[in-house]
Motif scaffolding. Structure first.
Motif, PDB file in Angstrom:
ATOM      1  N   MET A  11      11.246 -29.762 -25.144  1.00 32.87           N
ATOM      2  CA  MET A  11       9.793 -29.965 -24.871  1.00 32.87           C
ATOM      3  C   MET A  11       9.403 -31.114 -24.849  1.00 32.87           C
ATOM      4  SD  MET A  11       6.693 -29.095 -27.529  1.00 32.87           S
ATOM      5  CE  MET A  11       7.237 -30.433 -28.546  1.00 32.87           C
ATOM      6  N   SER A  12       8.629 -31.459 -23.788  1.00 34.93           N
ATOM      7  CA  SER A  12       8.169 -33.074 -23.372  1.00 34.93           C
ATOM      8  C   SER A  12       6.616 -33.274 -23.563  1.00 34.93           C
ATOM      9  CB  SER A  12       8.576 -33.259 -22.065  1.00 34.93           C
ATOM     10  OG  SER A  12       9.973 -33.324 -21.828  1.00 34.93           O
ATOM     11  N   ARG A  13       6.249 -34.441 -23.811  1.00 32.32           N
ATOM     12  CA  ARG A  13       4.922 -34.560 -23.990  1.00 32.32           C
ATOM     13  C   ARG A  13       4.378 -35.243 -22.910  1.00 32.32           C
ATOM     14  NH1 ARG A  13       3.005 -35.439 -29.676  1.00 32.32           N
ATOM     15  NH2 ARG A  13       4.719 -34.408 -31.092  1.00 32.32           N
ATOM     16  N   PHE A  14       3.207 -34.792 -22.247  1.00 30.17           N
ATOM     17  CA  PHE A  14       2.431 -35.403 -20.922  1.00 30.17           C
ATOM     18  C   PHE A  14       0.963 -35.740 -21.420  1.00 30.17           C
ATOM     19  CE2 PHE A  14       5.796 -32.678 -19.640  1.00 30.17           C
ATOM     20  CZ  PHE A  14       6.577 -33.412 -18.733  1.00 30.17           C
ATOM     21  N   LEU A  15       0.613 -37.049 -21.092  1.00 31.51           N
ATOM     22  CA  LEU A  15      -0.732 -37.634 -21.217  1.00 31.51           C
ATOM     23  C   LEU A  15      -1.057 -37.814 -19.763  1.00 31.51           C
ATOM     24  CD1 LEU A  15      -2.827 -38.699 -23.033  1.00 31.51           C
ATOM     25  CD2 LEU A  15      -1.784 -41.122 -22.559  1.00 31.51           C
ATOM     26  N   PHE A  16      -2.126 -36.963 -19.588  1.00 29.25           N
ATOM     27  CA  PHE A  16      -3.057 -37.175 -18.363  1.00 29.25           C
ATOM     28  C   PHE A  16      -4.178 -38.208 -18.437  1.00 29.25           C
ATOM     29  CE2 PHE A  16      -0.782 -33.123 -17.724  1.00 29.25           C
ATOM     30  CZ  PHE A  16      -0.648 -33.064 -16.142  1.00 29.25           C
ATOM     31  N   VAL A  17      -4.303 -39.269 -17.538  1.00 32.51           N
ATOM     32  CA  VAL A  17      -5.316 -39.874 -17.700  1.00 32.51           C
ATOM     33  C   VAL A  17      -6.150 -39.962 -16.487  1.00 32.51           C
ATOM     34  CG1 VAL A  17      -5.823 -42.435 -17.910  1.00 32.51           C
ATOM     35  CG2 VAL A  17      -3.755 -41.659 -18.848  1.00 32.51           C
ATOM     36  N   VAL A  18      -7.347 -39.528 -16.789  1.00 31.71           N
ATOM     37  CA  VAL A  18      -8.100 -39.206 -15.556  1.00 31.71           C
ATOM     38  C   VAL A  18      -9.634 -39.827 -15.608  1.00 31.71           C
ATOM     39  CG1 VAL A  18      -7.178 -36.825 -15.282  1.00 31.71           C
ATOM     40  CG2 VAL A  18      -9.181 -37.093 -17.056  1.00 31.71           C
ATOM     41  N   PRO A  19     -10.201 -39.980 -14.450  1.00 32.82           N
ATOM     42  CA  PRO A  19     -11.470 -40.556 -14.366  1.00 32.82           C
ATOM     43  C   PRO A  19     -12.438 -39.495 -14.522  1.00 32.82           C
ATOM     44  CG  PRO A  19     -10.782 -40.096 -12.117  1.00 32.82           C
ATOM     45  CD  PRO A  19      -9.715 -39.885 -13.033  1.00 32.82           C
ATOM     46  N   PRO A  20     -13.796 -40.026 -14.727  1.00 33.36           N
ATOM     47  CA  PRO A  20     -14.899 -39.054 -15.049  1.00 33.36           C
ATOM     48  C   PRO A  20     -15.457 -38.643 -13.967  1.00 33.36           C
ATOM     49  CG  PRO A  20     -15.891 -41.161 -15.417  1.00 33.36           C
ATOM     50  CD  PRO A  20     -14.479 -41.461 -15.047  1.00 33.36           C
TER      51      PRO A  20
END
Length: 415
Positions: free
Chosen positions: A1-10
């Motif tokens: 299992m891996s961890r993914f952080l999605f960084v998104v604009p509004p």
């Protein structure tokens, strides 16, 4: 299992493609978190989404949760680019950077997935020596549109360098819009052409489509005996769209014997336009009543469901709308307004999948003639279907998830 952080604009159109990829990762047993505007992300990704707040500059919101950036409606070309960077992208990056750092510290991701317009995600990941992938929700950047404008390109490079010195690693290099590890392009060369930028890190995965919160729609008012044409300018162009929507409604109403229109009008501009014309002695205008079966006007529609029934789309050449239409093999009339839209409109026209018209000058006659072309001539529909086959073969969100897994596995091998 891996961890993914999605960084998104509004921005709705930038969050939606990431939602499908995140869902694919979760279905494969991975953990996902978001850095972004909580209310918007949870509306699109679901109420249980783990969101680390990264507020955009200012407290204003548009009708669907996007930032209310006060941009003059008539701004175009290099001036629009300057406005986009100086008034939105750079302030957004500076406002998001502390939240991104906090999200990384709290979630400890193996990989950061940074939208091209959420520059803080790329710059913070670079500074913290985390592998990161670019989420390219528009194919416009792959064309290097500034190649013929060296002074503008130099200004843009200086802007990025200064931004990196403030929120990232001053010794870093490279364009934060293109990860040195992986660039997920939500299109294919059949529409976008060859990638000039991004190199061998680009993975063409096609559109990432997933189920969305559905909007109510009067399906019983649709006439199967007429061609269905959807008219939309997306969620961020209501400031510029009143005239164009009115002329589109006028053009399609004139073809009501064979065409039925659905017009997306978030701000009620058609009603205002009709009242203004009536006040000026212009008759009833182009507004539509609540029971109108020729031109159905609604503030929001279930776009994906409508596209499955549509015969043509009239739009601003926003990347998501274009790709969603072509996914369904639906040809387009594209009237770009600003930002990446002229590039996307050019791609549609070059691929033969639609007709490009001038947004600012298009009257009902020009819009109607373009609609006639895409409805009557076989070329645009055949080209749209060719692109649809390429899109479906590219793999979409599951393919993007596989590429991210490979990147995460490589990071774990190194550690």
């Amino acid at each position: 299992m891996s961890r993914f952080l999605f960084v998104v604009p509004p921005l709705v159109g930038h969050v939606n493609p990431a939602v499908g990829v995140a869902a694919a990762l979760v279905s494969r047993g991975h953990r996902v978190a978001w850095a972004g505007e909580p209310a918007l992300v949870r509306r699109l990704a679901g109420p249980d989404a783990v969101v680390h707040p990264c507020p955009p500059p200012g407290a204003g919101r548009g009708p669907r949760g996007e930032p209310a950036v006060a941009r003059p409606a008539d701004i175009r070309g290099p001036e629009a680019l300057r406005f986009l960077w100086e008034r939105f992208l750079v302030p957004l990056a500076e406002a998001m950077a502390p939240g991104v750092r906090q999200a990384v510290a709290a979630f400890r991701p193996d990989v950061v997935v940074a939208d091209q317009q959420a520059l803080a995600g790329a710059l913070v990941a670079e500074d913290l020596r985390l592998p990161w992938a670019t989420s390219a929700t528009t194919s416009a950047e792959f064309t290097d549109v500034l190649a013929t404008m060296p002074r503008v390109a130099a200004w843009n490079e200086t802007l990025l360098r200064d931004l990196r010195s403030r929120i990232g690693d001053p010794a870093g290099s490279g364009d934060p819009r293109f990860s040195p590890h992986l660039v997920l392009a939500f299109s294919t060369p059949e529409l976008a052409g060859r990638a000039v930028r991004g190199g061998d890190r680009v993975r063409w995965v096609g559109p990432s489509l997933t189920a969305r919160p559905s909007a109510p729609f009067p399906w019983e008012r649709l006439d199967p005996e007429r061609s269905l044409v959807l008219v939309t300018l997306g969620t961020a162009n209501t400031d510029a769209g009143a005239r164009f929507l009115a002329r589109s409604a006028e053009a399609l109403r004139a073809r009501a014997d064979r065409v039925q229109a659905v017009v997306v009008d978030p701000e009620g501009t058609l009603g205002a336009e009709a009242e203004a014309e009536a006040g000026a002695g212009a008759g009833s205008g182009s507004g539509a009543g609540p029971a109108d079966r020729d031109v159905i006007v609604l503030p929001v529609v279930p776009q994906l469901e409508l596209l499955a029934r549509a015969d043509a789309v009239v739009c601003h050449a926003g990347h998501n709308t274009v790709c969603e239409a072509l996914w369904h093999g639906v040809p387009l009339v594209v009237a770009p307004i600003r930002d990446d839209q002229p590039v996307i409109a050019g791609q549609v026209a070059d691929a033969g999948a639609g007709v490009r018209i001038r947004f600012a000058r298009a009257g009902a006659d020009a819009i109607g003639a373009a609609v006639d072309t895409v409805l009557r001539e076989p070329g645009p529909r055949e080209a749209a279907r060719t692109i649809a086959r390429a899109f479906r073969g590219a793999g979409g969100a599951p393919a993007a998830a596989r590429h991210l897994e490979i990147l995460a596995d490589g990071r774990k091998d190194e550690t």
